[in-house]
Design a protein around this motif. Sequence first.
Motif, short mmCIF file in Angstrom:
data_model
loop_
_atom_site.label_atom_id
_atom_site.label_comp_id
_atom_site.label_asym_id
_atom_site.label_seq_id
_atom_site.Cartn_x
_atom_site.Cartn_y
_atom_site.Cartn_z
N ILE A 130 39.35 48.68 33.67
CA ILE A 130 39.80 47.50 34.43
C ILE A 130 40.82 46.72 33.61
O ILE A 130 41.81 46.23 34.15
CB ILE A 130 38.60 46.62 34.82
N ALA A 131 40.61 46.62 32.29
CA ALA A 131 41.55 45.91 31.43
C ALA A 131 42.92 46.57 31.43
O ALA A 131 43.94 45.91 31.20
CB ALA A 131 41.00 45.82 30.01
N ALA A 132 42.97 47.88 31.69
CA ALA A 132 44.25 48.60 31.70
C ALA A 132 45.00 48.45 33.02
O ALA A 132 46.17 48.83 33.11
CB ALA A 132 44.00 50.08 31.42
N LEU A 133 44.36 47.88 34.04
CA LEU A 133 45.02 47.67 35.33
C LEU A 133 46.02 46.52 35.24
O LEU A 133 45.87 45.63 34.39
CB LEU A 133 43.97 47.35 36.41
N PRO A 134 47.01 46.51 36.12
CA PRO A 134 47.95 45.38 36.14
C PRO A 134 47.21 44.07 36.45
O PRO A 134 46.19 44.09 37.14
CB PRO A 134 48.93 45.73 37.26
N PRO A 135 47.72 42.94 35.97
CA PRO A 135 47.04 41.65 36.18
C PRO A 135 46.74 41.33 37.65
O PRO A 135 45.66 40.82 37.95
CB PRO A 135 47.99 40.62 35.58
N HIS A 136 47.67 41.63 38.56
CA HIS A 136 47.40 41.30 39.97
C HIS A 136 46.27 42.16 40.53
O HIS A 136 45.49 41.70 41.35
CB HIS A 136 48.67 41.43 40.82
N THR A 137 46.15 43.39 40.06
CA THR A 137 45.06 44.26 40.50
C THR A 137 43.73 43.77 39.93
O THR A 137 42.71 43.79 40.61
CB THR A 137 45.33 45.72 40.08
N GLN A 138 43.76 43.31 38.68
CA GLN A 138 42.54 42.74 38.08
C GLN A 138 42.09 41.52 38.88
O GLN A 138 40.89 41.34 39.12
CB GLN A 138 42.80 42.33 36.63
N ALA A 139 43.04 40.69 39.29
CA ALA A 139 42.70 39.48 40.05
C ALA A 139 42.09 39.85 41.41
O ALA A 139 41.11 39.25 41.84
CB ALA A 139 43.94 38.61 40.24
N GLU A 140 42.66 40.85 42.08
CA GLU A 140 42.12 41.28 43.36
C GLU A 140 40.72 41.87 43.20
O GLU A 140 39.84 41.61 44.01
CB GLU A 140 43.04 42.30 44.02
N LEU A 141 40.53 42.65 42.14
CA LEU A 141 39.22 43.22 41.88
C LEU A 141 38.20 42.13 41.56
O LEU A 141 37.06 42.17 42.02
CB LEU A 141 39.29 44.23 40.73
N ALA A 142 38.62 41.12 40.79
CA ALA A 142 37.73 40.00 40.49
C ALA A 142 37.32 39.28 41.77
O ALA A 142 36.14 38.90 41.93
CB ALA A 142 38.40 39.03 39.52
N GLN A 143 38.26 39.11 42.69
CA GLN A 143 37.93 38.48 43.97
C GLN A 143 36.94 39.34 44.76
O GLN A 143 35.96 38.83 45.30
CB GLN A 143 39.19 38.25 44.80
N LEU A 144 37.21 40.63 44.82
CA LEU A 144 36.31 41.53 45.55
C LEU A 144 34.91 41.48 44.97
O LEU A 144 33.93 41.34 45.71
CB LEU A 144 36.85 42.97 45.50
N LEU A 145 34.80 41.57 43.66
CA LEU A 145 33.48 41.55 43.03
C LEU A 145 32.78 40.22 43.24
O LEU A 145 31.56 40.17 43.43
CB LEU A 145 33.59 41.87 41.54
N SER A 146 33.53 39.12 43.20
CA SER A 146 32.94 37.80 43.44
C SER A 146 32.41 37.69 44.86
O SER A 146 31.34 37.13 45.09
CB SER A 146 33.96 36.70 43.16
N VAL A 147 33.17 38.21 45.81
CA VAL A 147 32.71 38.18 47.21
C VAL A 147 31.47 39.06 47.36
O VAL A 147 30.49 38.65 47.97
CB VAL A 147 33.84 38.64 48.17
#
Length: 168
Positions: free
Chosen positions: A78-95
Amino acid sequence: MQRRTWLKLGLVSAAGLALVGGGLALRAPAWTPEGLSASGRAVFGAVASTVLDGSLPEDAAARQVAVDAWFKRLDDSIAALPPHTQAELAQLLSVLASAPGRWAVAGLGTDWPHASVAQVRAALQEMRHSRLALRQQAYLALRELTCAAYFADPGTWMALGYSGPLDI
């Protein structure tokens, strides 16, 4: 319902989920640069126990070592993903970590850590075969990251029948 009504409903639903996901991610992020939070680990832990069912060691101690190593590789992936992808994944996991989000996106009524493999499998299949692209994308993200982090370890390649790269 008419097609136009369905499109409006889909657009409003996607905007609502994005807004809720953004709010939840700001309040209790499931991913930070330090790694997955407890809520993110709960979601991915349940997904991994289902997706990797049969691939993980049977022995409890060996299984825990494999899962801990998998979580480390997952954090690195996950750390190797681009920042915008990390942000989207963080949103998905939070939801997905919230009860309403878990129910709306995954169709799972039970908390991730308390859900059985069969319940999580049914929720993942419901996401996979959903008519909503958002749910399908969520399924793909969870499954692909789970498998990528697990099979990144050369010790797991034999489960696939892959002996490793050829020596040249």
